[in-house]
Design a protein around this motif. Sequence first.
Motif, PDB file in Angstrom:
ATOM      1  N   ALA A 195       0.862  -1.678  -0.177  1.00  0.00           N
ATOM      2  CA  ALA A 195      -0.055  -0.241  -0.292  1.00  0.00           C
ATOM      3  C   ALA A 195       1.060   1.600   0.087  1.00  0.00           C
ATOM      4  N   GLY A 196       2.460   0.841   0.497  1.00  0.00           N
ATOM      5  CA  GLY A 196       3.378   2.511  -0.306  1.00  0.00           C
ATOM      6  C   GLY A 196       2.840   2.965   1.141  1.00  0.00           C
ATOM      7  N   LEU A 214       2.245  -3.876 -11.316  1.00  0.00           N
ATOM      8  CA  LEU A 214       1.157  -3.829 -11.562  1.00  0.00           C
ATOM      9  C   LEU A 214       1.231  -3.234 -13.000  1.00  0.00           C
ATOM     10  N   ASP A 215       0.983  -4.817 -13.706  1.00  0.00           N
ATOM     11  CA  ASP A 215       0.556  -4.121 -15.533  1.00  0.00           C
ATOM     12  C   ASP A 215       2.010  -4.034 -15.882  1.00  0.00           C
ATOM     13  N   MET A 255       5.062   4.587  -7.098  1.00  0.00           N
ATOM     14  CA  MET A 255       4.015   5.494  -6.880  1.00  0.00           C
ATOM     15  C   MET A 255       3.960   5.615  -5.196  1.00  0.00           C
ATOM     16  N   GLU A 256       3.671   7.338  -5.029  1.00  0.00           N
ATOM     17  CA  GLU A 256       2.674   7.137  -3.212  1.00  0.00           C
ATOM     18  C   GLU A 256       1.784   6.473  -3.600  1.00  0.00           C
ATOM     19  N   ALA A 257       1.553   6.070  -2.382  1.00  0.00           N
ATOM     20  CA  ALA A 257       0.220   5.826  -1.657  1.00  0.00           C
ATOM     21  C   ALA A 257      -1.312   6.171  -2.080  1.00  0.00           C
ATOM     22  N   ARG A 275      -1.058   4.636  -5.316  1.00  0.00           N
ATOM     23  CA  ARG A 275      -1.357   3.332  -5.761  1.00  0.00           C
ATOM     24  C   ARG A 275      -3.110   2.810  -5.984  1.00  0.00           C
ATOM     25  N   ALA A 276      -3.422   3.811  -4.663  1.00  0.00           N
ATOM     26  CA  ALA A 276      -5.108   3.799  -4.374  1.00  0.00           C
ATOM     27  C   ALA A 276      -5.776   3.697  -5.917  1.00  0.00           C
ATOM     28  N   ARG A 277      -5.109   4.706  -6.899  1.00  0.00           N
ATOM     29  CA  ARG A 277      -5.917   5.590  -7.661  1.00  0.00           C
ATOM     30  C   ARG A 277      -5.485   4.399  -9.377  1.00  0.00           C
TER      31      ARG A 277
END
Lengths: 273, 436
Positions: free
Chosen positions: A50-51, A64-65, A72-74, A77-79
């Motif tokens: 989750a970062g 991720l793919d 990436m910032e947290a 990552r959510a986005r």
Amino acid sequence: MSTLKIENLHVSVAGTLILKGVDLEINSGEIHALMGPNGSGKSTLAYALAGHPNYEVTEGSIELDGENVLEMEADERARHGLYLAFQYPVTIPGVKVADFLRHAVSNVRNPDRKEGTELISMREYRKELYEHLDALGVDRQFARRYLNEGFSGGEKKRMEIVQMAMLKPRFAILDETDSGLDTDAVNVVSEGVQRLSSANQMGVLIITHHERLLQYNIPSQTHVMLAGRIVETGDASLAHELHNLGYASVRERHPDAAAEEEARQKRETVASA
Amino acid sequence: MTLTATPLPVTFDEAAFEAFLATRDEPAWVTERRQQAFSTLQDKFEVELDPEEWRRVNLRLLRPQEFSIRSAAGDAAGFDTNLQHAAEFGGRVIHSDGRTQAADLADELRSSGVVFGELNELVKSHRELVERHLFSAVSPETDRFSAWHAAFWTGGTALFVPRGLKVEQPLHSLIGLASAGAADLSHTLIVLEDGASAALLEETASATDEAGFHLGAVELILGQGANLRYVQLQNWNDKTFHIAHQTGRVAADAHLQWTVGGLGAKLAHIHQDVILDGRSSTAEVNGVTFAVGRQQLSYYTQQNHNAPDTRSDLLYKTVLRDRANVVWRGMIRVEKEATRTDGYQRCDSLMLSDHARSDSIPGLEIETDDVRCTHGATTGRVDAEQIFYCRSRGLTEFEAMHMIVEGFFHQIYDRIPVQAVRDVLGAAVEKKLGIG
Ligand SMILES: Nc1ncnc2c1ncn2[C@@H]1O[C@H](COP(=O)(O)OP(=O)(O)OP(=O)(O)O)[C@@H](O)[C@H]1O
Ligand SMILES: [Mg+2]
């Protein structure tokens, strides 16, 4: 089809190496179980995914793919579709569930949204939120309560799943979502997770010490973590076996990791004495 | 300038005072009062300021000789005003650099007997109203700043609402500073006769980023059963100095709701007194402050219970960042005759950085039994875990911060019934956080 790929992941916390080379690959629609004794590093893996800024990745990769998640910032990552249901959800006084989640949903659904710009339409949002609250057996009045403030342990866990249902991630990590829930609540949440994983092809990593969640969401793979490594991977029957028999046989089969675990526990006892 | 005796600043000395009087075309009673106040001022500069109130205020930063009263107003067009367009107002008064720019009032309010406008005009046109009330709540004798203000007050906003009249639409007052080195000594006077009700939303704003000096006074006088909502949103630029004596006097069965917002200023000190004079009078005091950079904001609040069955409820919420410093010193005073008093005071601080500093000092002085007085103060910091939790849901760091700060202020917003004020405070907070 998406893939979340973790390779040789090393993570240290406050200068101590906790994860020592974790490999894990999850595809869309797959359910994986992650088990292991207390302190073996399950939540550490969840936070690293989750970062969380305190969890430093010293080696290895998360993709991720094919995109480098570590860059990436947290919130990015959510986005990008990662979601963590917290083992211990945080309280935010004075912030209403509905307001918080409306911001979250606006950002995740419009990853390019600029701060301060328009949020998703209130009417549709409210309708959707109520649907998910109803489905997960959470009273609608919780939408107006302050986030997790005064929630019981079980209410917090359900709210984590409500948020997940709203955010529709590509991959979700459920960190002991089933602990603290009564039997009925485990059933409701289990069904909820099941619906989401099948409807949205969500990939799920279920961290648990119990079996019920896994009965509704049968894992295609069960991983066992010991002293910061995944030492065994099996199918659903492995989860069943561990649940009944505990980790003694795992430790026997992996004496090196068991020794590391013991050494770490000793150090911690000394440190806290 | 320090707490101890100092000579009068050259821009406010005897010659300056004479020159100032010469520019004023005022009735004799006003001039006489000014002269009296000026002599008090000379005395007050000889004595030390009350250390209990002033010890934590870094007055050395203020060099009053660098500020002076202007004979012409700076351009009022550029004010960074938020309230002005936030609601439908029944009237407004706008000042710039201590000079009136505009004053108007809806016809139906005027014809129903409401008097609202510029104090300089009203001392002439409504002597009987003004003479009785001006400086009846804030005494020029209090200290050098009250005397200074009483000698040199430049104008201000005044509101009179006759007996029993309920003014539904809020009124607006803007105190602005526009040119470098300008001093504003404006005075706000609100008088509600028995059973009257009204709301005045007042804000202070700077047109430029030049330093200014506001030395103000606010007097809120409520007759029996009156109901006043008064808001003062201090939103100067971060070079401006703000010192003010503000007092509300509340007669029997009247209710005062008073909200102070402290956003701007380099150094601000507000002496805020609520005096519950009449039986069953009540007051609710709300404070919202957000200090950043090297801002220093100080509040000295008193809740004085002089009559039985009175109730006061004060809640301040303070957010600090960078090296900012906020002081709140609160006191509930209960006189002997004020039995069954219910007094409450509380100040909560939220720190957004390690270098900010917040001092909250509640206090009680109770001369009678049979009262219920409680006080409290908390200091917390924004927790990294809260930020991470928000970010894991897709909020940026700023949005997370914003959520948490808004959440912190929520308790106050819930107490303020005027939507415009909530919106404006919310927008100002966003701006301070660097968003929006
Ligand atoms: N923030 C931290 N500071 C110090 N040590 C930490 C921190 N987070 C985790 N650890 C340590 O890392 C190790 C792994 O902890 P983690 O929380 O990942 O275990 P877990 O497998 O989730 O255990 P449980 O089943 O009890 O939830 C533990 O020894 C723990 O004490
Ligand atoms: Mg854990």
